[in-house]
Design an enzyme around this catalytic site. Sequence first.
Site, PDB file in Angstrom:
ATOM      1  N   GLU A   1      55.778  46.035  31.521  1.00 55.10           N
ATOM      2  CA  GLU A   1      54.539  46.336  32.234  1.00 55.10           C
ATOM      3  C   GLU A   1      53.335  45.866  31.426  1.00 55.10           C
ATOM      4  OE1 GLU A   1      52.855  46.882  34.653  1.00 55.10           O
ATOM      5  OE2 GLU A   1      53.429  48.573  35.890  1.00 55.10           O
ATOM      6  N   ASP A   2      52.262  45.552  32.140  1.00 53.62           N
ATOM      7  CA  ASP A   2      51.037  45.180  31.437  1.00 53.62           C
ATOM      8  C   ASP A   2      50.369  46.404  30.818  1.00 53.62           C
ATOM      9  OD1 ASP A   2      50.396  46.222  33.950  1.00 53.62           O
ATOM     10  OD2 ASP A   2      49.012  44.620  34.498  1.00 53.62           O
TER      11      ASP A   2
ATOM     12  N   ASP B   1      48.556  53.333  32.908  1.00 52.71           N
ATOM     13  CA  ASP B   1      47.266  53.989  33.063  1.00 52.71           C
ATOM     14  C   ASP B   1      47.532  55.450  33.462  1.00 52.71           C
ATOM     15  OD1 ASP B   1      44.448  54.119  33.313  1.00 52.71           O
ATOM     16  OD2 ASP B   1      44.512  53.539  35.406  1.00 52.71           O
TER      17      ASP B   1
ATOM     18  N   PHE C   1      38.169  49.659  31.243  1.00 53.42           N
ATOM     19  CA  PHE C   1      38.849  48.767  32.180  1.00 53.42           C
ATOM     20  C   PHE C   1      38.884  47.388  31.531  1.00 53.42           C
ATOM     21  CE2 PHE C   1      39.778  46.097  35.737  1.00 53.42           C
ATOM     22  CZ  PHE C   1      40.723  46.850  36.411  1.00 53.42           C
TER      23      PHE C   1
ATOM     24  N   ARG D   1      42.794  36.765  34.950  1.00 46.81           N
ATOM     25  CA  ARG D   1      44.147  36.872  34.389  1.00 46.81           C
ATOM     26  C   ARG D   1      44.409  35.834  33.298  1.00 46.81           C
ATOM     27  NH1 ARG D   1      47.232  40.366  37.570  1.00 46.81           N
ATOM     28  NH2 ARG D   1      46.838  40.364  39.795  1.00 46.81           N
TER      29      ARG D   1
HETATM   30  P1  IMP Z   1      48.958  53.446  37.019  1.00 47.70           P
HETATM   31  O1  IMP Z   1      49.858  53.741  38.151  1.00 47.70           O
HETATM   32  O2  IMP Z   1      47.643  54.192  37.122  1.00 47.70           O
HETATM   33  O3  IMP Z   1      49.579  53.621  35.669  1.00 47.70           O
HETATM   34  O4  IMP Z   1      48.526  51.958  37.247  1.00 47.70           O
HETATM   35  C1  IMP Z   1      48.976  50.916  36.538  1.00 47.70           C
HETATM   36  C2  IMP Z   1      48.450  49.631  37.121  1.00 47.70           C
HETATM   37  O5  IMP Z   1      47.032  49.690  37.361  1.00 47.70           O
HETATM   38  C3  IMP Z   1      48.658  48.525  36.114  1.00 47.70           C
HETATM   39  O6  IMP Z   1      49.917  47.930  36.280  1.00 47.70           O
HETATM   40  C4  IMP Z   1      47.501  47.610  36.418  1.00 47.70           C
HETATM   41  O7  IMP Z   1      47.875  46.709  37.438  1.00 47.70           O
HETATM   42  C5  IMP Z   1      46.407  48.511  36.925  1.00 47.70           C
HETATM   43  N1  IMP Z   1      45.452  48.841  35.838  1.00 47.70           N
HETATM   44  C6  IMP Z   1      45.276  50.026  35.241  1.00 47.70           C
HETATM   45  N2  IMP Z   1      44.327  49.968  34.290  1.00 47.70           N
HETATM   46  C7  IMP Z   1      43.884  48.694  34.285  1.00 47.70           C
HETATM   47  C8  IMP Z   1      42.907  47.978  33.499  1.00 47.70           C
HETATM   48  O8  IMP Z   1      42.218  48.494  32.597  1.00 47.70           O
HETATM   49  N3  IMP Z   1      42.742  46.665  33.805  1.00 47.70           N
HETATM   50  C9  IMP Z   1      43.467  46.027  34.776  1.00 47.70           C
HETATM   51  N4  IMP Z   1      44.399  46.651  35.509  1.00 47.70           N
HETATM   52  C10 IMP Z   1      44.602  47.974  35.270  1.00 47.70           C
HETATM   53 MG    MG Z   2      50.378  45.880  37.082  1.00 49.31          MG
END
Ligand code: IMP
Ligand code: MG
Length: 169
Positions: free
Chosen positions: A93-94, A97, A146, A159
């Site tokens: 995963e990137d 969050d 962010f 990206r």
């Molecule tokens: P989660 O379900 O809130 O953990 O969301 C994760 C997804 O939200 C990641 O895979 C990203 O695609 C996106 N995301 C969350 N924070 C960021 C950020 O700071 N920059 C870009 N994408 C983010």
């Molecule tokens: Mg993602």
Amino acid sequence: MKVLLSREAIRDRVEAMGREISRDYAGREPHLVGVLKGACTFMTDLARAIEIPITMDFIAVSSYGAATKTSGEVRLVKDLDQGLEGRDLIVIEDIVDTGLTLNYLLNVLRARGPRSLKVAALLSKPSRRLVEVQADYVGFTIDDHFVVGYGLDYNERYRSLPDIVVYGT
Ligand code: IMP
Ligand code: MG
């Protein structure tokens, strides 16, 4: 925009993660599953830093909209090409969050019978977590910014930036 993590810092950390995974999975052949599109850049660099044989697949998910904010339920936009039965799965995963997306995805993948399941995330924002989710390998823990670049986007832009920068700064 302000550089939070330089390309050099990212490269060094990803190489270290690759070495760690190589040690942990010595004698096995981990199956890397990258979550499109954000994890793409990390996936390709990490894969080359792993010094043992691996296989790769990709999955793409899309948020359902408002409901996602509480359930993390996602729609599979592109499913895996290969089954996971008996595989040593590492989800790439990137960023973690709130953890909702990953939590949902792990439940879906676990049901397919991998022998083991771990997560490698380039970034983690623990202060934002809504559900506890296991990330076994984490590149960098960051504050609640962010960020974009190195695969991460804002509305599909940025990206391709080589560094990770704080959006809007
Ligand atoms: P989660 O379900 O809130 O953990 O969301 C994760 C997804 O939200 C990641 O895979 C990203 O695609 C996106 N995301 C969350 N924070 C960021 C950020 O700071 N920059 C870009 N994408 C983010
Ligand atoms: Mg993602």
